[in-house]
Design a protein around this motif. Structure first.
Motif, PDB file in Angstrom:
ATOM      1  N   GLU A   1      -8.609   5.407   1.068  1.00  0.00           N
ATOM      2  CA  GLU A   1      -8.315   5.677  -0.337  1.00  0.00           C
ATOM      3  C   GLU A   1      -7.212   4.759  -0.852  1.00  0.00           C
ATOM      4  O   GLU A   1      -7.305   4.213  -1.950  1.00  0.00           O
ATOM      5  CB  GLU A   1      -7.903   7.137  -0.521  1.00  0.00           C
ATOM      6  N   LYS A   2      -6.169   4.559  -0.060  1.00  0.00           N
ATOM      7  CA  LYS A   2      -5.077   3.656  -0.456  1.00  0.00           C
ATOM      8  C   LYS A   2      -5.599   2.234  -0.660  1.00  0.00           C
ATOM      9  O   LYS A   2      -5.245   1.561  -1.622  1.00  0.00           O
ATOM     10  CB  LYS A   2      -3.979   3.633   0.609  1.00  0.00           C
TER      11      LYS A   2
ATOM     12  N   LEU B   1       0.821  -1.214   0.000  1.00  0.00           N
ATOM     13  CA  LEU B   1       0.000   0.000   0.000  1.00  0.00           C
ATOM     14  C   LEU B   1       0.856   1.266   0.000  1.00  0.00           C
ATOM     15  O   LEU B   1       0.347   2.363   0.169  1.00  0.00           O
ATOM     16  CB  LEU B   1      -0.937   0.011   1.219  1.00  0.00           C
ATOM     17  N   ASN B   2       2.155   1.089  -0.204  1.00  0.00           N
ATOM     18  CA  ASN B   2       3.105   2.205  -0.201  1.00  0.00           C
ATOM     19  C   ASN B   2       3.054   2.961   1.128  1.00  0.00           C
ATOM     20  O   ASN B   2       3.047   4.191   1.165  1.00  0.00           O
ATOM     21  CB  ASN B   2       2.842   3.141  -1.385  1.00  0.00           C
TER      22      ASN B   2
ATOM     23  N   ALA C   1      -8.976  -1.639  -6.557  1.00  0.00           N
ATOM     24  CA  ALA C   1      -9.271  -1.311  -7.955  1.00  0.00           C
ATOM     25  C   ALA C   1      -8.175  -1.840  -8.871  1.00  0.00           C
ATOM     26  O   ALA C   1      -8.449  -2.390  -9.951  1.00  0.00           O
ATOM     27  CB  ALA C   1      -9.432   0.193  -8.126  1.00  0.00           C
ATOM     28  N   LYS C   2      -6.922  -1.687  -8.449  1.00  0.00           N
ATOM     29  CA  LYS C   2      -5.795  -2.185  -9.244  1.00  0.00           C
ATOM     30  C   LYS C   2      -5.892  -3.699  -9.394  1.00  0.00           C
ATOM     31  O   LYS C   2      -5.711  -4.236 -10.494  1.00  0.00           O
ATOM     32  CB  LYS C   2      -4.476  -1.797  -8.588  1.00  0.00           C
ATOM     33  N   ASN C   3      -6.207  -4.392  -8.300  1.00  0.00           N
ATOM     34  CA  ASN C   3      -6.331  -5.849  -8.349  1.00  0.00           C
ATOM     35  C   ASN C   3      -7.477  -6.284  -9.258  1.00  0.00           C
ATOM     36  O   ASN C   3      -7.359  -7.266  -9.997  1.00  0.00           O
ATOM     37  CB  ASN C   3      -6.514  -6.424  -6.948  1.00  0.00           C
TER      38      ASN C   3
ATOM     39  N   GLN D   1      -7.420   8.797   4.164  1.00  0.00           N
ATOM     40  CA  GLN D   1      -6.280   8.512   3.295  1.00  0.00           C
ATOM     41  C   GLN D   1      -6.007   7.014   3.226  1.00  0.00           C
ATOM     42  O   GLN D   1      -5.700   6.481   2.155  1.00  0.00           O
ATOM     43  CB  GLN D   1      -5.030   9.240   3.796  1.00  0.00           C
TER      44      GLN D   1
ATOM     45  N   GLU E   1      -8.729   1.319  -1.307  1.00  0.00           N
ATOM     46  CA  GLU E   1      -9.610   1.309  -2.480  1.00  0.00           C
ATOM     47  C   GLU E   1      -8.802   1.274  -3.769  1.00  0.00           C
ATOM     48  O   GLU E   1      -9.159   0.567  -4.711  1.00  0.00           O
ATOM     49  CB  GLU E   1     -10.532   2.527  -2.467  1.00  0.00           C
ATOM     50  N   GLN E   2      -7.709   2.027  -3.816  1.00  0.00           N
ATOM     51  CA  GLN E   2      -6.850   2.022  -5.002  1.00  0.00           C
ATOM     52  C   GLN E   2      -6.247   0.640  -5.228  1.00  0.00           C
ATOM     53  O   GLN E   2      -6.177   0.168  -6.371  1.00  0.00           O
ATOM     54  CB  GLN E   2      -5.734   3.061  -4.861  1.00  0.00           C
ATOM     55  N   GLU E   3      -5.817  -0.007  -4.167  1.00  0.00           N
ATOM     56  CA  GLU E   3      -5.247  -1.344  -4.292  1.00  0.00           C
ATOM     57  C   GLU E   3      -6.298  -2.344  -4.775  1.00  0.00           C
ATOM     58  O   GLU E   3      -6.025  -3.187  -5.638  1.00  0.00           O
ATOM     59  CB  GLU E   3      -4.650  -1.799  -2.958  1.00  0.00           C
TER      60      GLU E   3
END
Length: 75
Positions: free
Chosen positions: A31-32, A16-17, A38-40, A28, A34-36
């Protein structure tokens, strides 16, 4: 403000950086995550498309598929 402590492996935080993050807002973090997710999901779709041979469709073929699906829904 409420504070919570998270436990996880370095690998999980790195994914998750967040390796060098010591503090952040809950929004925040959400959001991290959710981004992961979505990427998956995108990677899974790309893998499926590749396996099904859909990754080589032309734009014209894609548009024909969309039109066919829309026409099917109208019937």
């Amino acid at each position: 403000m409420k504070i919570i402590k998270l436990k996880g492996s370095e690998k999980e935080f790195a994914k998750l950086n967040l390796s060098h993050v010591s503090e952040m807002e809950l929004t925040q973090l959400v959001e991290k995550i959710e981004q992961e997710l979505a990427k998956n999901a995108l990677l899974a779709c790309q893998k499926y498309a590749n396996e099904a041979g859909l990754d080589n469709l032309s734009l014209d073929e894609i548009n024909k598929e969309i039109d066919a699906a829309r026409n099917k829904d109208r019937s």
